[in-house]
Design a protein around this motif. Structure first.
Motif, PDB file in Angstrom:
ATOM      1  N   ALA A  31       0.821  -1.208   0.000  1.00  0.00           N
ATOM      2  CA  ALA A  31       0.000   0.000   0.000  1.00  0.00           C
ATOM      3  C   ALA A  31       0.857   1.262   0.000  1.00  0.00           C
ATOM      4  CB  ALA A  31      -0.926  -0.008   1.214  1.00  0.00           C
ATOM      5  N   SER A  32       1.974   1.248   0.752  1.00  0.00           N
ATOM      6  CA  SER A  32       2.836   2.433   0.777  1.00  0.00           C
ATOM      7  C   SER A  32       3.433   2.710  -0.601  1.00  0.00           C
ATOM      8  CB  SER A  32       3.944   2.255   1.819  1.00  0.00           C
ATOM      9  OG  SER A  32       4.904   1.290   1.416  1.00  0.00           O
ATOM     10  N   LEU A  33       3.816   1.647  -1.291  1.00  0.00           N
ATOM     11  CA  LEU A  33       4.365   1.817  -2.650  1.00  0.00           C
ATOM     12  C   LEU A  33       3.295   2.324  -3.611  1.00  0.00           C
ATOM     13  CD1 LEU A  33       6.433  -1.485  -2.774  1.00  0.00           C
ATOM     14  CD2 LEU A  33       7.392   0.832  -2.687  1.00  0.00           C
ATOM     15  N   ALA A  34       2.080   1.788  -3.486  1.00  0.00           N
ATOM     16  CA  ALA A  34       0.992   2.223  -4.362  1.00  0.00           C
ATOM     17  C   ALA A  34       0.619   3.679  -4.079  1.00  0.00           C
ATOM     18  CB  ALA A  34      -0.211   1.312  -4.172  1.00  0.00           C
ATOM     19  N   LEU A  35       0.609   4.062  -2.788  1.00  0.00           N
ATOM     20  CA  LEU A  35       0.307   5.450  -2.445  1.00  0.00           C
ATOM     21  C   LEU A  35       1.366   6.387  -3.001  1.00  0.00           C
ATOM     22  CD1 LEU A  35      -1.467   7.467  -0.825  1.00  0.00           C
ATOM     23  CD2 LEU A  35       0.053   7.051   1.123  1.00  0.00           C
ATOM     24  N   ASN A  36       2.625   6.031  -2.856  1.00  0.00           N
ATOM     25  CA  ASN A  36       3.696   6.862  -3.404  1.00  0.00           C
ATOM     26  C   ASN A  36       3.501   7.098  -4.898  1.00  0.00           C
ATOM     27  OD1 ASN A  36       4.985   7.007  -0.931  1.00  0.00           O
ATOM     28  ND2 ASN A  36       6.520   5.459  -1.406  1.00  0.00           N
ATOM     29  N   ALA A  37       3.178   6.030  -5.623  1.00  0.00           N
ATOM     30  CA  ALA A  37       2.992   6.148  -7.075  1.00  0.00           C
ATOM     31  C   ALA A  37       1.781   7.009  -7.408  1.00  0.00           C
ATOM     32  CB  ALA A  37       2.847   4.760  -7.688  1.00  0.00           C
ATOM     33  N   ALA A  38       0.695   6.826  -6.663  1.00  0.00           N
ATOM     34  CA  ALA A  38      -0.533   7.567  -6.945  1.00  0.00           C
ATOM     35  C   ALA A  38      -0.395   9.055  -6.631  1.00  0.00           C
ATOM     36  CB  ALA A  38      -1.685   6.965  -6.149  1.00  0.00           C
ATOM     37  N   LEU A  40      -2.518  -1.954  -6.850  1.00  0.00           N
ATOM     38  CA  LEU A  40      -2.499  -3.090  -5.932  1.00  0.00           C
ATOM     39  C   LEU A  40      -3.118  -4.331  -6.573  1.00  0.00           C
ATOM     40  CD1 LEU A  40      -3.443  -1.174  -2.674  1.00  0.00           C
ATOM     41  CD2 LEU A  40      -1.295  -2.390  -3.078  1.00  0.00           C
ATOM     42  N   ALA A  41      -4.229  -4.159  -7.265  1.00  0.00           N
ATOM     43  CA  ALA A  41      -4.879  -5.296  -7.917  1.00  0.00           C
ATOM     44  C   ALA A  41      -3.969  -5.910  -8.969  1.00  0.00           C
ATOM     45  CB  ALA A  41      -6.203  -4.850  -8.529  1.00  0.00           C
ATOM     46  N   GLY A  42      -3.270  -5.066  -9.714  1.00  0.00           N
ATOM     47  CA  GLY A  42      -2.356  -5.573 -10.739  1.00  0.00           C
ATOM     48  C   GLY A  42      -1.185  -6.330 -10.149  1.00  0.00           C
ATOM     49  N   TRP A  43      -0.647  -5.839  -9.038  1.00  0.00           N
ATOM     50  CA  TRP A  43       0.480  -6.523  -8.397  1.00  0.00           C
ATOM     51  C   TRP A  43       0.060  -7.879  -7.840  1.00  0.00           C
ATOM     52  CZ3 TRP A  43       2.194  -1.584  -5.268  1.00  0.00           C
ATOM     53  CH2 TRP A  43       2.816  -0.692  -6.152  1.00  0.00           C
ATOM     54  N   LEU A  44      -1.104  -7.925  -7.197  1.00  0.00           N
ATOM     55  CA  LEU A  44      -1.545  -9.192  -6.623  1.00  0.00           C
ATOM     56  C   LEU A  44      -1.793 -10.245  -7.701  1.00  0.00           C
ATOM     57  CD1 LEU A  44      -1.681  -7.790  -3.893  1.00  0.00           C
ATOM     58  CD2 LEU A  44      -3.907  -8.853  -3.541  1.00  0.00           C
ATOM     59  N   ALA A  45      -2.229  -9.809  -8.864  1.00  0.00           N
ATOM     60  CA  ALA A  45      -2.510 -10.749  -9.945  1.00  0.00           C
ATOM     61  C   ALA A  45      -1.266 -11.498 -10.397  1.00  0.00           C
ATOM     62  CB  ALA A  45      -3.140 -10.012 -11.122  1.00  0.00           C
ATOM     63  N   THR A  46      -0.076 -10.943 -10.121  1.00  0.00           N
ATOM     64  CA  THR A  46       1.163 -11.602 -10.535  1.00  0.00           C
ATOM     65  C   THR A  46       1.562 -12.741  -9.605  1.00  0.00           C
ATOM     66  OG1 THR A  46       2.647 -10.175  -9.245  1.00  0.00           O
ATOM     67  CG2 THR A  46       1.957  -9.375 -11.428  1.00  0.00           C
ATOM     68  N   GLY A  47       1.013 -12.761  -8.372  1.00  0.00           N
ATOM     69  CA  GLY A  47       1.429 -13.778  -7.405  1.00  0.00           C
ATOM     70  C   GLY A  47       2.906 -13.695  -7.080  1.00  0.00           C
ATOM     71  N   ALA A  48       3.462 -12.498  -7.055  1.00  0.00           N
ATOM     72  CA  ALA A  48       4.908 -12.297  -6.901  1.00  0.00           C
ATOM     73  C   ALA A  48       5.444 -12.871  -5.592  1.00  0.00           C
ATOM     74  CB  ALA A  48       5.229 -10.800  -6.970  1.00  0.00           C
ATOM     75  N   ALA A  49       6.692 -13.301  -5.651  1.00  0.00           N
ATOM     76  CA  ALA A  49       7.362 -13.842  -4.467  1.00  0.00           C
ATOM     77  C   ALA A  49       7.710 -12.737  -3.484  1.00  0.00           C
ATOM     78  CB  ALA A  49       8.627 -14.583  -4.881  1.00  0.00           C
ATOM     79  N   SER A  93      -6.969 -10.054  -1.924  1.00  0.00           N
ATOM     80  CA  SER A  93      -7.051  -8.639  -2.283  1.00  0.00           C
ATOM     81  C   SER A  93      -6.313  -7.794  -1.264  1.00  0.00           C
ATOM     82  CB  SER A  93      -8.515  -8.174  -2.360  1.00  0.00           C
ATOM     83  OG  SER A  93      -9.117  -8.225  -1.078  1.00  0.00           O
ATOM     84  N   VAL A  94      -5.851  -6.638  -1.730  1.00  0.00           N
ATOM     85  CA  VAL A  94      -5.343  -5.581  -0.859  1.00  0.00           C
ATOM     86  C   VAL A  94      -5.941  -4.283  -1.377  1.00  0.00           C
ATOM     87  CG1 VAL A  94      -3.335  -4.289  -0.051  1.00  0.00           C
ATOM     88  CG2 VAL A  94      -3.171  -6.761  -0.358  1.00  0.00           C
ATOM     89  N   THR A  95      -6.667  -3.582  -0.519  1.00  0.00           N
ATOM     90  CA  THR A  95      -7.295  -2.329  -0.914  1.00  0.00           C
ATOM     91  C   THR A  95      -7.011  -1.264   0.142  1.00  0.00           C
ATOM     92  OG1 THR A  95      -9.379  -2.955   0.161  1.00  0.00           O
ATOM     93  CG2 THR A  95      -9.148  -3.450  -2.193  1.00  0.00           C
ATOM     94  N   VAL A  96      -6.994  -0.012  -0.299  1.00  0.00           N
ATOM     95  CA  VAL A  96      -6.764   1.097   0.624  1.00  0.00           C
ATOM     96  C   VAL A  96      -7.941   2.057   0.585  1.00  0.00           C
ATOM     97  CG1 VAL A  96      -4.256   0.952   0.417  1.00  0.00           C
ATOM     98  CG2 VAL A  96      -5.531   2.500  -1.085  1.00  0.00           C
ATOM     99  N   GLY A  97      -8.167   2.705   1.725  1.00  0.00           N
ATOM    100  CA  GLY A  97      -9.113   3.803   1.833  1.00  0.00           C
ATOM    101  C   GLY A  97      -8.411   4.994   2.450  1.00  0.00           C
ATOM    102  N   LEU A  98      -8.626   6.180   1.876  1.00  0.00           N
ATOM    103  CA  LEU A  98      -7.929   7.384   2.325  1.00  0.00           C
ATOM    104  C   LEU A  98      -8.914   8.388   2.909  1.00  0.00           C
ATOM    105  CD1 LEU A  98      -5.617   7.955  -0.798  1.00  0.00           C
ATOM    106  CD2 LEU A  98      -5.051   6.732   1.307  1.00  0.00           C
ATOM    107  N   ASP A  99      -8.511   9.057   3.990  1.00  0.00           N
ATOM    108  CA  ASP A  99      -9.292  10.184   4.500  1.00  0.00           C
ATOM    109  C   ASP A  99      -8.332  11.273   4.949  1.00  0.00           C
ATOM    110  OD1 ASP A  99      -9.066  10.147   7.661  1.00  0.00           O
ATOM    111  OD2 ASP A  99      -9.374   8.065   7.067  1.00  0.00           O
ATOM    112  N   LEU A 100      -8.797  12.503   4.810  1.00  0.00           N
ATOM    113  CA  LEU A 100      -7.949  13.668   5.034  1.00  0.00           C
ATOM    114  C   LEU A 100      -8.683  14.636   5.953  1.00  0.00           C
ATOM    115  CD1 LEU A 100      -5.278  15.094   3.968  1.00  0.00           C
ATOM    116  CD2 LEU A 100      -6.756  16.202   2.282  1.00  0.00           C
TER     117      LEU A 100
END
Length: 311
Positions: free
Chosen positions: A148-155, A224-233, A275-282
């Motif tokens: 999630a931290s990597l996905a947030l950084n990219a987004a 996140l959905a794309g990364w999980l689909a790879t089943g990465a080690a 699945s891995v999903t994030v929710g953001l609030d500010l």
């Protein structure tokens, strides 16, 4: 808090850190009691030479301790907590060690707290057993947190106007620059980020974040959905077996292997996650913006971890 060691201790046996086997995913281990130190409230800190038990690090207490037991001579002792401690040869420090982990001349140890220490005297062989369900849930939460931290950084990459340090994928490292607290939960995590004057001076366009929050959240979840689909080690690399040695989380994402320093526990593959999903609030707090990211990491029924090994 420090405690003079209550029992005579062969310092040649505590001049090295506790050997920890949880980075390999171990749920059981065998070791020998080195120290049995009363620490108040009816508890005793048991220090072993080797353990599979993950303890809370007071310096960055993101992941809770494992649940489990210590068994000796047929007696099973529930562990009611575990923290990282430090020993200078004469005293055991809990929570407020005057030196950083890895300081030469100190031993950094796992302190297993028990309420009944009968039979757990120095020299006693002990079997450590960790609750597998909680370990797996926390490992899912911690693996999901890093993703999630990597996905947030990219987004958030488009909201920077200046060059700053980058994460392992080459995105501006918002997570490292802004994080104030991280809490690993069973099957998830909660990360809190402060966006104040310092981050704005570094080039983060805070005024644009509120209007872009839904887009940022959607972009992170798509990644996140794309990364999980790879089943990465997923793996943990370490410089040595001691508690104070540097450990690094590695994940083989599609655009390359990513590494993040980490002392916690993890799954062995993204195939273990459905699945891995994030929710953001500010919201505003004390003259700054606070961004919270709640991550949900759902385990896959089909994904299975490697079987634990006994040591």
């Amino acid at each position: 808090m420090s405690f003079p060691l209550a029992h005579p201790v062969d310092t040649t046996r505590i001049d090295a850190d506790t050997i920890v086997t949880y980075p390999d995913g171990d749920l059981t281990s065998t070791g020998t009691v080195l120290i049995a130190q009363p620490v108040g409230d009816g508890r005793t800190a048991i220090v072993l030479d080797r353990t599979a038990f993950h303890a809370v690090d007071p310096v960055w207490p993101d992941q809770p301790a494992d649940d489990g037991t210590l068994s000796a001579d047929g007696v099973v002792n529930p562990v009611v907590g575990a923290v990282v401690g430090a020993i200078d040869g004469e005293n055991l420090f809990l929570g407020d060690a005057p030196v950083r982990t890895g300081t030469e001349g100190w031993a950094f140890v796992v302190c297993h707290f028990v309420e009944d220490a009968d039979g757990l005297t120095p020299g006693t062989p002990v079997t450590v057993t960790v609750d597998p369900a909680l370990r797996r849930a926390l490992s899912a939460g911690h693996t999901g947190c890093h993703l999630a931290s990597l996905a947030l950084n990219a987004a958030l990459a488009g909201l920077w106007s200046k060059e700053v340090q980058l994460d392992g994928r080459g995105s501006p490292n918002f997570d490292q620059l802004a994080i104030t607290e991280s809490r690993i939960l069973p099957d998830g995590s909660l990360d809190t980020y402060r966006i104040g004057k310092s981050l704005r001076k570094k080039g983060f366009q805070a005024a644009e974040l509120a209007g872009a929050l839904d887009t940022v959240e959607a972009a992170a979840n798509e990644l996140l959905a794309g990364w999980l689909a790879t089943g990465a080690a997923v793996s943990i690399a370490r410089d040595g077996d001691g508690l104070g040695e540097r450990r690094t989380w590695r994940c083989d994402l599609p655009d390359g292997t990513v590494e993040i320093p980490c002392g916690g526990t993890h799954l062995r593959s993204l195939s273990e996650l459905a699945s891995v999903t994030v929710g953001l609030d500010l919201h505003e707090t004390e003259g700054a913006l606070e961004l919270r990211m709640r991550t949900a990491a759902t385990l896959s029924a089909a994904g299975t971890a490697e079987p634990p090994r006994a040591h």
